[in-house]
Design a protein around this motif. Structure first.
Motif, PDB file in Angstrom:
ATOM      1  N   LEU A   5       1.050  -1.219  -0.104  1.00 60.89           N
ATOM      2  CA  LEU A   5      -0.319  -0.026   0.147  1.00 60.89           C
ATOM      3  C   LEU A   5       0.722   1.093   0.017  1.00 60.89           C
ATOM      4  N   GLU A   6       2.128   1.186   0.831  1.00 61.06           N
ATOM      5  CA  GLU A   6       2.922   2.585   0.864  1.00 61.06           C
ATOM      6  C   GLU A   6       3.416   2.813  -0.716  1.00 61.06           C
ATOM      7  N   ILE A   7       3.718   1.503  -1.293  1.00 64.32           N
ATOM      8  CA  ILE A   7       4.367   1.706  -2.760  1.00 64.32           C
ATOM      9  C   ILE A   7       3.270   2.071  -3.504  1.00 64.32           C
ATOM     10  N   ILE A   8       2.200   1.623  -3.724  1.00 62.08           N
ATOM     11  CA  ILE A   8       0.949   2.168  -4.491  1.00 62.08           C
ATOM     12  C   ILE A   8       0.763   3.725  -4.129  1.00 62.08           C
ATOM     13  N   GLY A   9       0.628   3.778  -2.815  1.00 65.21           N
ATOM     14  CA  GLY A   9       0.448   5.616  -2.335  1.00 65.21           C
ATOM     15  C   GLY A   9       1.717   6.186  -3.028  1.00 65.21           C
ATOM     16  N   TRP A  10       2.752   6.012  -3.020  1.00 66.87           N
ATOM     17  CA  TRP A  10       3.999   6.945  -3.415  1.00 66.87           C
ATOM     18  C   TRP A  10       3.925   6.900  -5.000  1.00 66.87           C
ATOM     19  N   VAL A  11       3.688   5.706  -5.662  1.00 63.64           N
ATOM     20  CA  VAL A  11       3.447   5.762  -7.004  1.00 63.64           C
ATOM     21  C   VAL A  11       2.370   6.864  -7.487  1.00 63.64           C
ATOM     22  N   LEU A  12       1.044   6.686  -6.956  1.00 61.74           N
ATOM     23  CA  LEU A  12       0.206   7.693  -7.236  1.00 61.74           C
ATOM     24  C   LEU A  12       0.621   9.316  -7.029  1.00 61.74           C
ATOM     25  N   VAL A  13       1.472   9.301  -5.861  1.00 65.44           N
ATOM     26  CA  VAL A  13       1.811  10.403  -5.329  1.00 65.44           C
ATOM     27  C   VAL A  13       2.723  11.098  -6.479  1.00 65.44           C
ATOM     28  N   VAL A  14       3.454  10.358  -6.940  1.00 65.75           N
ATOM     29  CA  VAL A  14       4.604  10.735  -7.888  1.00 65.75           C
ATOM     30  C   VAL A  14       3.842  10.891  -9.080  1.00 65.75           C
ATOM     31  N   ALA A  15       3.060  10.122  -9.577  1.00 61.41           N
ATOM     32  CA  ALA A  15       2.147  10.236 -10.827  1.00 61.41           C
ATOM     33  C   ALA A  15       1.322  11.793 -10.745  1.00 61.41           C
ATOM     34  N   LEU A  16       0.695  11.926  -9.940  1.00 66.44           N
ATOM     35  CA  LEU A  16      -0.047  12.987  -9.558  1.00 66.44           C
ATOM     36  C   LEU A  16       1.060  14.357  -9.584  1.00 66.44           C
ATOM     37  N   PHE A  17       2.231  14.147  -9.056  1.00 63.79           N
ATOM     38  CA  PHE A  17       3.107  15.287  -9.269  1.00 63.79           C
ATOM     39  C   PHE A  17       3.377  15.631 -10.737  1.00 63.79           C
ATOM     40  N   ALA A  18       3.656  14.495 -11.288  1.00 62.84           N
ATOM     41  CA  ALA A  18       4.055  14.628 -12.932  1.00 62.84           C
ATOM     42  C   ALA A  18       3.078  15.382 -13.407  1.00 62.84           C
ATOM     43  N   VAL A  19       1.810  14.697 -13.441  1.00 67.03           N
ATOM     44  CA  VAL A  19       0.522  15.345 -14.138  1.00 67.03           C
ATOM     45  C   VAL A  19       0.595  16.708 -13.844  1.00 67.03           C
ATOM     46  N   GLY A  20       0.745  17.079 -12.543  1.00 69.45           N
ATOM     47  CA  GLY A  20       0.580  18.556 -12.159  1.00 69.45           C
ATOM     48  C   GLY A  20       1.541  19.324 -12.866  1.00 69.45           C
ATOM     49  N   MET A  21       2.811  18.838 -12.806  1.00 68.59           N
ATOM     50  CA  MET A  21       3.916  19.735 -13.366  1.00 68.59           C
ATOM     51  C   MET A  21       3.437  19.814 -15.057  1.00 68.59           C
ATOM     52  N   ALA A  22       3.309  18.748 -15.393  1.00 70.03           N
ATOM     53  CA  ALA A  22       2.945  18.853 -17.282  1.00 70.03           C
ATOM     54  C   ALA A  22       1.743  19.706 -17.196  1.00 70.03           C
ATOM     55  N   GLY A  23       0.874  19.756 -16.277  1.00 65.66           N
ATOM     56  CA  GLY A  23      -0.451  20.928 -16.458  1.00 65.66           C
ATOM     57  C   GLY A  23       0.075  22.254 -16.374  1.00 65.66           C
ATOM     58  N   ALA A  24       1.293  22.424 -15.760  1.00 69.68           N
ATOM     59  CA  ALA A  24       1.692  23.752 -15.992  1.00 69.68           C
ATOM     60  C   ALA A  24       2.262  24.153 -17.074  1.00 69.68           C
ATOM     61  N   VAL A  25       2.537  23.569 -18.304  1.00 65.32           N
ATOM     62  CA  VAL A  25       2.810  23.661 -19.572  1.00 65.32           C
ATOM     63  C   VAL A  25       1.714  23.434 -20.429  1.00 65.32           C
ATOM     64  N   TYR A  26       0.693  22.141 -20.115  1.00 64.63           N
ATOM     65  CA  TYR A  26      -0.235  21.929 -20.957  1.00 64.63           C
ATOM     66  C   TYR A  26      -1.414  22.047 -20.378  1.00 64.63           C
ATOM     67  N   PRO A  27      -2.367  23.361 -20.616  1.00 61.68           N
ATOM     68  CA  PRO A  27      -3.271  23.650 -19.567  1.00 61.68           C
ATOM     69  C   PRO A  27      -4.625  22.717 -19.605  1.00 61.68           C
ATOM     70  N   ILE A  28      -4.641  21.928 -20.338  1.00 66.17           N
ATOM     71  CA  ILE A  28      -5.837  20.727 -20.380  1.00 66.17           C
ATOM     72  C   ILE A  28      -5.751  19.955 -19.043  1.00 66.17           C
ATOM     73  N   LEU A  29      -4.473  19.852 -18.663  1.00 65.54           N
ATOM     74  CA  LEU A  29      -4.233  18.851 -17.439  1.00 65.54           C
ATOM     75  C   LEU A  29      -4.436  19.681 -16.400  1.00 65.54           C
ATOM     76  N   PRO A  30      -4.926  19.034 -15.471  1.00 65.83           N
ATOM     77  CA  PRO A  30      -5.277  19.560 -14.081  1.00 65.83           C
ATOM     78  C   PRO A  30      -4.319  20.533 -13.164  1.00 65.83           C
ATOM     79  N   GLY A  31      -2.957  20.305 -13.514  1.00 63.20           N
ATOM     80  CA  GLY A  31      -2.039  21.109 -12.857  1.00 63.20           C
ATOM     81  C   GLY A  31      -2.069  21.086 -11.479  1.00 63.20           C
ATOM     82  N   ALA A  32      -2.469  22.493 -10.753  1.00 59.89           N
ATOM     83  CA  ALA A  32      -2.242  22.274  -9.186  1.00 59.89           C
ATOM     84  C   ALA A  32      -3.100  21.701  -8.578  1.00 59.89           C
ATOM     85  N   LEU A  33      -4.293  21.179  -9.114  1.00 62.02           N
ATOM     86  CA  LEU A  33      -5.260  20.258  -8.631  1.00 62.02           C
ATOM     87  C   LEU A  33      -4.830  19.008  -8.536  1.00 62.02           C
ATOM     88  N   ALA A  34      -3.869  18.509  -9.514  1.00 65.31           N
ATOM     89  CA  ALA A  34      -3.437  17.111  -9.346  1.00 65.31           C
ATOM     90  C   ALA A  34      -2.353  17.094  -8.255  1.00 65.31           C
TER      91      ALA A  34
END
Length: 163
Positions: A5-34
């Protein structure tokens, strides 16, 4: 706690951080909300104990500033170059639909063309409309830099809070 569960949690956290940072450049992605969602995922999988009122207040404030700044900085670029409300609306629409209509280049051409079209509709001549379109692109770049910086601050605060 279950290591899986810890590993799954961290994978999801990192994935959401990546989506968030991508959202800073690509406005269709949720950015800060991710990024904000990553904090809840962390809490659900690893516990909310590290977070308190100060953490949530700071993070919520940053998200609010991001939303306001995203629109305001883009509008500033258009206004700085003499644009009207029509060109602000046009550039905003262009940012949203540009990447879909013109894949690859729509992120830049969308706000530029949207601002130009909006300014032409408002009655400006072509030269002024192009100048305002350039301002929309300047505003887009400035807004992107602001988003990247503030979203990195969100992630850094999170890391500081959990260590």
């Amino acid at each position: 706690m279950n290591v899986t569960l810890e590993i799954i949690g961290w994978v999801l956290v990192v994935a959401l951080f990546a989506v968030g940072m991508a959202g800073a450049v690509y406005p269709i992605l949720p950015g800060a909300l991710a990024i904000y969602a990553a904090f809840f995922v962390y809490g659900l999988f690893l516990g909310f104990g590290e977070f308190g009122v100060v953490f949530w207040t700071l993070q919520t404030l940053i998200v609010a500033i991001l939303f306001i700044a995203d629109y305001a900085v883009g509008a500033w670029g258009v206004k700085k170059y003499g644009g009207s409300k029509a060109s602000v609306y046009g550039s905003t629409i262009g940012i949203i639909i540009g990447p879909f209509v013109i894949p690859g280049f729509g992120l830049l051409l969308g706000p530029l063309l949207g601002a130009v079209i909006g300014e032409l509709i408002a009655g400006s001549d072509f030269k002024q409309s192009v100048k305002v379109g350039f301002g929309a692109v300047v505003g887009l770049f400035t807004s992107t830099v602001v988003k990247i910086i503030l979203q990195l601050v969100m992630i850094i605060l999170f890391i500081i809070w959990i260590i």
